[in-house]
Design a protein around this motif. Structure first.
Motif, PDB file in Angstrom:
ATOM      1  N   VAL A   1      -0.645  19.926  -2.263  1.00  0.00           N
ATOM      2  CA  VAL A   1       0.060  19.030  -3.180  1.00  0.00           C
ATOM      3  C   VAL A   1       0.475  17.812  -2.372  1.00  0.00           C
ATOM      4  CG1 VAL A   1       2.081  18.729  -4.644  1.00  0.00           C
ATOM      5  CG2 VAL A   1       0.867  20.908  -4.659  1.00  0.00           C
ATOM      6  N   ALA A   2       0.060  16.628  -2.832  1.00  0.00           N
ATOM      7  CA  ALA A   2       0.354  15.371  -2.134  1.00  0.00           C
ATOM      8  C   ALA A   2       0.543  14.269  -3.174  1.00  0.00           C
ATOM      9  CB  ALA A   2      -0.788  15.018  -1.180  1.00  0.00           C
ATOM     10  N   PRO A   3       1.183  13.164  -2.789  1.00  0.00           N
ATOM     11  CA  PRO A   3       1.346  12.056  -3.728  1.00  0.00           C
ATOM     12  C   PRO A   3       0.003  11.482  -4.169  1.00  0.00           C
ATOM     13  CG  PRO A   3       2.780  11.770  -1.844  1.00  0.00           C
ATOM     14  CD  PRO A   3       1.879  12.911  -1.526  1.00  0.00           C
ATOM     15  N   HIS A   4      -0.030  10.980  -5.384  1.00  0.00           N
ATOM     16  CA  HIS A   4      -1.230  10.380  -5.954  1.00  0.00           C
ATOM     17  C   HIS A   4      -1.506   9.033  -5.286  1.00  0.00           C
ATOM     18  CE1 HIS A   4      -3.327   7.907  -9.009  1.00  0.00           C
ATOM     19  NE2 HIS A   4      -4.044   9.009  -9.125  1.00  0.00           N
ATOM     20  N   VAL A   5      -2.762   8.778  -4.949  1.00  0.00           N
ATOM     21  CA  VAL A   5      -3.185   7.490  -4.389  1.00  0.00           C
ATOM     22  C   VAL A   5      -4.177   6.878  -5.381  1.00  0.00           C
ATOM     23  CG1 VAL A   5      -4.370   6.315  -2.508  1.00  0.00           C
ATOM     24  CG2 VAL A   5      -2.921   8.280  -2.018  1.00  0.00           C
ATOM     25  N   PRO A   6      -3.794   5.775  -6.040  1.00  0.00           N
ATOM     26  CA  PRO A   6      -4.716   5.133  -6.979  1.00  0.00           C
ATOM     27  C   PRO A   6      -5.944   4.568  -6.262  1.00  0.00           C
ATOM     28  CG  PRO A   6      -2.470   4.347  -7.307  1.00  0.00           C
ATOM     29  CD  PRO A   6      -2.484   5.143  -6.036  1.00  0.00           C
ATOM     30  N   VAL A   7      -7.079   4.585  -6.948  1.00  0.00           N
ATOM     31  CA  VAL A   7      -8.331   4.100  -6.369  1.00  0.00           C
ATOM     32  C   VAL A   7      -8.236   2.618  -6.029  1.00  0.00           C
ATOM     33  CG1 VAL A   7     -10.791   3.762  -6.817  1.00  0.00           C
ATOM     34  CG2 VAL A   7      -9.685   5.843  -7.567  1.00  0.00           C
ATOM     35  N   LEU A   8      -7.618   1.827  -6.899  1.00  0.00           N
ATOM     36  CA  LEU A   8      -7.514   0.391  -6.640  1.00  0.00           C
ATOM     37  C   LEU A   8      -6.639   0.090  -5.426  1.00  0.00           C
ATOM     38  CD1 LEU A   8      -7.296  -1.051 -10.254  1.00  0.00           C
ATOM     39  CD2 LEU A   8      -9.251  -1.016  -8.699  1.00  0.00           C
ATOM     40  N   THR A   9      -5.603   0.897  -5.190  1.00  0.00           N
ATOM     41  CA  THR A   9      -4.764   0.713  -4.009  1.00  0.00           C
ATOM     42  C   THR A   9      -5.566   0.975  -2.742  1.00  0.00           C
ATOM     43  OG1 THR A   9      -2.818   1.374  -5.257  1.00  0.00           O
ATOM     44  CG2 THR A   9      -2.643   1.461  -2.866  1.00  0.00           C
ATOM     45  N   LEU A  10      -6.347   2.039  -2.749  1.00  0.00           N
ATOM     46  CA  LEU A  10      -7.182   2.354  -1.598  1.00  0.00           C
ATOM     47  C   LEU A  10      -8.224   1.266  -1.368  1.00  0.00           C
ATOM     48  CD1 LEU A  10      -7.985   4.407   0.612  1.00  0.00           C
ATOM     49  CD2 LEU A  10      -9.553   5.380  -1.056  1.00  0.00           C
ATOM     50  N   LEU A  11      -8.851   0.801  -2.436  1.00  0.00           N
ATOM     51  CA  LEU A  11      -9.865  -0.245  -2.325  1.00  0.00           C
ATOM     52  C   LEU A  11      -9.254  -1.543  -1.784  1.00  0.00           C
ATOM     53  CD1 LEU A  11     -12.803  -1.073  -2.862  1.00  0.00           C
ATOM     54  CD2 LEU A  11     -12.067  -1.767  -5.147  1.00  0.00           C
TER      55      LEU A  11
ATOM     56  N   ALA B   1       3.446  11.517   3.833  1.00  0.00           N
ATOM     57  CA  ALA B   1       4.667  12.140   4.358  1.00  0.00           C
ATOM     58  C   ALA B   1       4.962  13.452   3.636  1.00  0.00           C
ATOM     59  CB  ALA B   1       5.845  11.184   4.224  1.00  0.00           C
ATOM     60  N   ILE B   2       4.674  13.493   2.356  1.00  0.00           N
ATOM     61  CA  ILE B   2       4.888  14.709   1.560  1.00  0.00           C
ATOM     62  C   ILE B   2       3.524  15.342   1.344  1.00  0.00           C
ATOM     63  CG2 ILE B   2       5.742  15.629  -0.616  1.00  0.00           C
ATOM     64  CD1 ILE B   2       7.376  13.003  -0.837  1.00  0.00           C
ATOM     65  N   ARG B   3       3.287  16.451   2.015  1.00  0.00           N
ATOM     66  CA  ARG B   3       2.021  17.165   1.878  1.00  0.00           C
ATOM     67  C   ARG B   3       2.303  18.637   2.096  1.00  0.00           C
ATOM     68  NH1 ARG B   3      -2.851  15.515   5.642  1.00  0.00           N
ATOM     69  NH2 ARG B   3      -1.321  16.097   7.189  1.00  0.00           N
ATOM     70  N   VAL B   4       2.075  19.443   1.066  1.00  0.00           N
ATOM     71  CA  VAL B   4       2.351  20.870   1.134  1.00  0.00           C
ATOM     72  C   VAL B   4       1.035  21.613   0.940  1.00  0.00           C
ATOM     73  CG1 VAL B   4       3.653  22.778   0.150  1.00  0.00           C
ATOM     74  CG2 VAL B   4       4.647  20.492   0.164  1.00  0.00           C
ATOM     75  N   ARG B   5       0.701  22.468   1.891  1.00  0.00           N
ATOM     76  CA  ARG B   5      -0.524  23.272   1.810  1.00  0.00           C
ATOM     77  C   ARG B   5      -0.166  24.739   1.607  1.00  0.00           C
ATOM     78  NH1 ARG B   5      -4.316  20.553   6.507  1.00  0.00           N
ATOM     79  NH2 ARG B   5      -4.561  18.582   5.414  1.00  0.00           N
ATOM     80  N   PHE B   6      -0.973  25.423   0.792  1.00  0.00           N
ATOM     81  CA  PHE B   6      -0.732  26.835   0.519  1.00  0.00           C
ATOM     82  C   PHE B   6      -2.035  27.493   0.085  1.00  0.00           C
ATOM     83  CE2 PHE B   6       0.272  24.255  -3.145  1.00  0.00           C
ATOM     84  CZ  PHE B   6      -0.306  24.917  -4.226  1.00  0.00           C
ATOM     85  N   PRO B   7      -2.132  28.829   0.213  1.00  0.00           N
ATOM     86  CA  PRO B   7      -3.364  29.521  -0.165  1.00  0.00           C
ATOM     87  C   PRO B   7      -3.526  29.582  -1.681  1.00  0.00           C
ATOM     88  CG  PRO B   7      -1.714  31.081   0.567  1.00  0.00           C
ATOM     89  CD  PRO B   7      -1.151  29.721   0.808  1.00  0.00           C
TER      90      PRO B   7
END
Length: 171
Positions: free
Chosen positions: A133-143, A24-30
């Motif tokens: 810039v986006a929230p951190h996603v832990p590897v174990l959560t993704l797994l 939901a929070i994702r900011v893109r910039f050059p």
């Protein structure tokens, strides 16, 4: 019963995976030397990633040596930025447009508000790449989410097969 539980869990797992891929929070910039101001609505751990355009051959890894400065615009305090380097155990994302997000480092935002992100050596990042810039996603959560998706799909399919066997008889 197994099929209904599997379908319910599968829907929940797919929704959770979607939130990881499209936060939901994702900011893109050059990537440039000029500071970029962004507004983060909630505290938490955030990752700065480099976005590589689709169908781009990745040669060199200079973007891993990029350094950043993160400061709060309200009081000018600097937040600690921790670079990842070339680590194998980081969550890499690819969105539906084909852009690959490689995490470069992280910082901890303790309170919501405006932050200023400055790339201290923008020459290490190619001109056609962007930063995100986006929230951190832990590897174990993704797994865990991937394994739960696989298990719930087996439950749904197994429940359907068992229901059909019981409904039409085993012969």
């Amino acid at each position: 019963m197994l099929m209904i539980a599997g379908i319910y869990l599968l829907i929940r797992c797919i929704a959770r995976c979607k939130r990881m891929i499209f936060p939901a929070i994702r900011v893109r910039f050059p990537a440039s030397a000029t500071p970029f101001t962004l507004d983060l609505p909630q505290p938490g751990r955030y990752v700065i990633s480099v976005l590589i355009p689709p169908m781009t051959f990745i040669s060199g890894v200079a973007h891993f040596s990029a350094r950043f400065s993160v400061t709060r615009t309200s009081d000018g305090t600097s937040l600690e930025y921790r670079s990842y380097g070339r680590s194998l155990f980081r969550v890499q994302r690819t969105d539906m447009s084909g852009k690959q997000a490689l995490p470069l480092g992280e910082f901890q935002c303790v309170a919501p508000g405006e932050l200023q992100v400055t790339c201290l050596n923008p020459e290490t990042i190619r001109a056609n790449y962007e930063l995100e810039v986006a929230p951190h996603v832990p590897v174990l959560t993704l797994l865990a989410c991937v394994l739960a998706t696989i298990a719930s799909s087996f439950m749904a399919i197994g429940g359907l097969v068992m229901s059909l066997i019981v409904l039409f008889g085993a012969g």
